[in-house]
Scaffold this motif. Structure first.
Motif, PDB file in Angstrom:
ATOM      1  N   ARG A  84      42.834  36.079  34.794  1.00 43.67           N
ATOM      2  CA  ARG A  84      42.016  37.262  34.554  1.00 43.67           C
ATOM      3  C   ARG A  84      40.922  36.760  33.298  1.00 43.67           C
ATOM      4  N   LEU A  85      41.779  35.852  32.502  1.00 48.13           N
ATOM      5  CA  LEU A  85      40.959  35.457  31.137  1.00 48.13           C
ATOM      6  C   LEU A  85      39.841  34.307  31.748  1.00 48.13           C
ATOM      7  N   GLN A  86      40.142  33.521  32.538  1.00 46.72           N
ATOM      8  CA  GLN A  86      39.289  32.835  33.200  1.00 46.72           C
ATOM      9  C   GLN A  86      38.120  33.383  33.836  1.00 46.72           C
ATOM     10  N   ARG A  87      38.465  34.471  34.678  1.00 45.73           N
ATOM     11  CA  ARG A  87      37.343  35.252  35.277  1.00 45.73           C
ATOM     12  C   ARG A  87      36.272  35.865  34.057  1.00 45.73           C
ATOM     13  N   LEU A  90      34.263  32.882  33.018  1.00 48.19           N
ATOM     14  CA  LEU A  90      33.251  32.769  33.861  1.00 48.19           C
ATOM     15  C   LEU A  90      32.003  33.635  33.630  1.00 48.19           C
ATOM     16  N   PHE A  91      32.375  34.950  33.460  1.00 48.43           N
ATOM     17  CA  PHE A  91      31.298  35.978  33.335  1.00 48.43           C
ATOM     18  C   PHE A  91      30.404  35.656  32.072  1.00 48.43           C
ATOM     19  N   TYR A  92      31.095  35.201  30.964  1.00 45.74           N
ATOM     20  CA  TYR A  92      30.534  34.827  29.804  1.00 45.74           C
ATOM     21  C   TYR A  92      29.631  33.579  29.791  1.00 45.74           C
ATOM     22  N   GLU A  93      30.075  32.968  30.864  1.00 47.32           N
ATOM     23  CA  GLU A  93      29.486  31.480  31.172  1.00 47.32           C
ATOM     24  C   GLU A  93      29.922  30.734  30.240  1.00 47.32           C
ATOM     25  N   VAL A  98      36.543  27.801  30.476  1.00 47.56           N
ATOM     26  CA  VAL A  98      36.734  27.823  31.843  1.00 47.56           C
ATOM     27  C   VAL A  98      37.728  26.466  32.323  1.00 47.56           C
ATOM     28  N   ASP A  99      37.157  25.341  31.801  1.00 45.13           N
ATOM     29  CA  ASP A  99      37.845  23.909  32.091  1.00 45.13           C
ATOM     30  C   ASP A  99      39.211  24.107  31.221  1.00 45.13           C
TER      31      ASP A  99
END
Length: 216
Positions: A84-87, A90-93, A98-99
């Motif tokens: 969920r944190l990675q999601r 991704l939303f905040y780009e 993400v990596d």
């Protein structure tokens, strides 16, 4: 009036939770969606009453903001919401976040396994409970229980009777999370014709022949 200086503050309302930070903290990630929000370049986000409202998870945003401030990913020891944190990242780009989260998503989750020994009347059982049903599935495939049924009642001094039949018994699966198998001797019968249970376990490809001979 005029352009805002980098010392000025911005208030974000993320899912009802209020966060205040410096413009400069967010501007360090110019390619992120957050930076576009502040510039007014992202049409989805408008300044309302001095706040930018973001309809996302506020609890997870505290970790996002911590990353923006420190450029490090330091999460509480009990944290487990990596997906969920990675999601959110991704939303905040936030590509770098993400990596950073990828290795955590590849880590196998530890599975809790409990082994209980049960003795009921004359019979003995092992019950294995696992938090991960796949672990129990794997163990069920690796445990074979045989009942030994001597065809001749005489023991002729050897450890095993001269002829014996081993009948495989599949472990029972009362639920997705546990398996049960019988072991030892069923002492309802006398030693001459007693039924004994053997358990064959292959653990990490090493076959171990385990015989439980329970003294009652």
């Amino acid at each position: 009036g005029g352009r805002m200086s980098s010392q000025e503050l911005v208030t974000l309302n993320v899912g009802g939770k209020i966060f205040t930070t410096r413009f400069s903290t967010i501007k360090q990630f110019p390619a992120s969606r957050l930076a576009r929000m502040l510039d007014g370049r992202d049409q989805e986000f408008k300044m309302v009453g001095g706040q930018i409202f973001v309809d996302r998870d506020g609890d997870l945003f505290s970790f996002i903001l911590d990353f923006l401030r420190t450029h490090q990913l330091l999460l509480p020891t009990e944290f487990s919401d990596y997906l969920r944190l990675q999601r959110e990242a991704l939303f905040y780009e936030l590509r770098s976040l993400v990596d950073l989260l990828n290795p955590y998503l590849l880590q196998p989750r530890p599975a809790l396994v409990e082994v209980h020994f049960l003795s009921r009347n004359t019979q003995a059982f092992f019950r294995v409970f696992g938090s991960c049903s796949k672990t129990i599935e794997m163990l069920t495939g690796r445990i074979t229980v045989f009942t030994e049924q001597p065809s001749a009642p005489t023991w002729n001094g050897n450890f095993f009777p001269p002829q014996m039949t081993l009948l495989p018994l599949p472990p029972q699966r009362p639920s997705y999370h546990d398996l049960v198998f019988q072991c030892g001797s069923d002492s309802t019968t006398d030693n001459q014709t007693g039924v004994r249970y053997f358990v064959l376990c292959s653990i990490s490809l090493v076959y171990q022949f385990v015989m439980f001979s329970l003294k009652t």
